[in-house]
Design a protein around this motif. Structure first.
Motif: not given
Length: 361
Positions: A117-139
């Motif tokens: 139930a939190c998949e989309a909101s979690d991914f958006g939260w993390l993507a907006a706050r992770l520093a440039a460099g590491p790659v976040l992918t929803n698998i």
């Protein structure tokens, strides 16, 4: 009305006559032959659970550990490859956006397992706050998750994966294979019993599920029994026992947030207004989510978050948030639509005979 999503196993559940219902945006099996029967079978033998509704993210690249470590409560400095750890994704005020397990796949490579139930909101939260460099992918879409749980689950796992199968330790995982396809075998679960969470390609799920279901020790188990099993251990459910209005400390997980590395919302967790407490009730009449809780003298104390009959115990149990000053009180009253129910402060886990940490030869 939003159309419900299906897992790779939905057709199997329907063909077997499972009672289906919406959960986390998915059409999920609630029960097959009955909640109590499925609960007891898991405690005594081995059950399989379709948990493909969960979300999985991949995070890898230079700086992944440092970047992720500022956003979650887990101490990634002490999380070695092959290990996984439970914890929380907090907001700035310390409230719980989600609870999650983080898998360390390699030095700067992680898999995050979040609630569906939190998949989309979690991914958006993390993507907006992770520093440039590491790659976040929803698998999530290409990843399936089958849980095998129960004291005889390793017997089943060994028979299905092969005699060379070796069980990982508690909260550890191994990379394995089945029919030439990779599988992550994780010694984790939500039942309090010896068990494994199996992560693999979604296309492999129907065949693996069929192979597990065909084993004589195994029965399929729905979300109804999954809920009674987890509640007997006092494991929280996001959206009921965990939410953005309460911190991990208030939910009873202060021991998991004491790491040195600063993370989002850490300082806000010092203020404790309410605490999540366990309650035991006599008989089969149970407290329900959002039932108000009172002291015996009529003072309102809090609210029930989860409640159910506990088949392994023969009586009802519940979790409830109460004002911090009442957290150690012994006696409460749950106000239900059918009258007040006496409840006593209990200790966790309610069920103490679980095999989750069983040592295997």
């Amino acid at each position: 009305m939003e159309e419900l999503r299906q897992t790779p196993l939905t057709a199997w559940h329907k063909a077997k006559g499972a009672k289906m219902a919406p959960f986390a945006g998915f059409e999920m099996p609630i029960q097959y032959e009955g909640i109590i029967a499925e609960h007891n079978h898991t405690r005594q033998s081995a059950g399989i659970f379709d948990i493909c509704h969960m979300g999985e993210f991949s995070l890898k690249g230079a700086g992944a550990k440092a970047a992720l470590g500022t956003l979650v409560t887990q101490d990634l400095d002490t999380l070695a490859p092959g290990k996984c750890r439970y914890g929380f994704l907090p907001n700035e005020s310390g409230g719980v956006l989600d609870d999650l397990i983080i898998y360390c796949l390699d030095g700067d490579e992680y898999m995050l397992v979040v609630n569906g139930a939190c998949e989309a909101s979690d991914f958006g939260w993390l993507a907006a706050r992770l520093a440039a460099g590491p790659v976040l992918t929803n698998i999530s879409a290409q990843t399936a998750k089958i849980d095998l749980q129960g004291p005889k689950s390793f017997e089943v796992l060994r028979d299905v994966l092969g005699e060379g199968c070796v069980s990982p330790g508690y909260f550890s995982f191994r990379r394995s294979a089945w029919r030439g396809q990779p599988i992550i075998v994780s010694r984790t679960g939500y039942t309090g019993e010896l068990g494994y969470e199996l992560y693999h390609d979604a296309a492999l799920a129907p065949a693996l599920w069929e192979a597990l279901a065909a084993h004589p020790l195994v029965k399929p188990v729905g979300l109804g029994a999954r809920d009674t099993l987890r509640l007997e251990l006092g494991y929280p459910l996001y959206g009921q026992d965990l939410d953005t209005a309460h911190t991990p400390v208030e939910a009873g997980f202060g021991m998991l947030v004491g790491k040195k590395t600063p993370f989002t919302g850490q300082s806000a967790m010092a203020a404790v207004k309410e605490r999540l407490i366990p309650l035991a009730l006599e008989g089969r009449r149970t407290a329900r989510h959002l039932d108000p809780l009172f002291l015996p003298d009529g003072v309102e104390a809090g609210v029930v978050t989860s409640g159910s009959f506990a088949p392994s115990l023969g009586h009802c149990v519940a979790l409830a948030y109460v004002k911090a000053e009442y957290a150690e009180n012994a006696d409460f009253l749950v106000r239900t639509q059918r009258g007040d129910l006496p409840a006593k402060r209990a200790a966790l886990p309610f069920y103490t005979k679980g095999t989750a940490r069983m040592k295997l030869a």
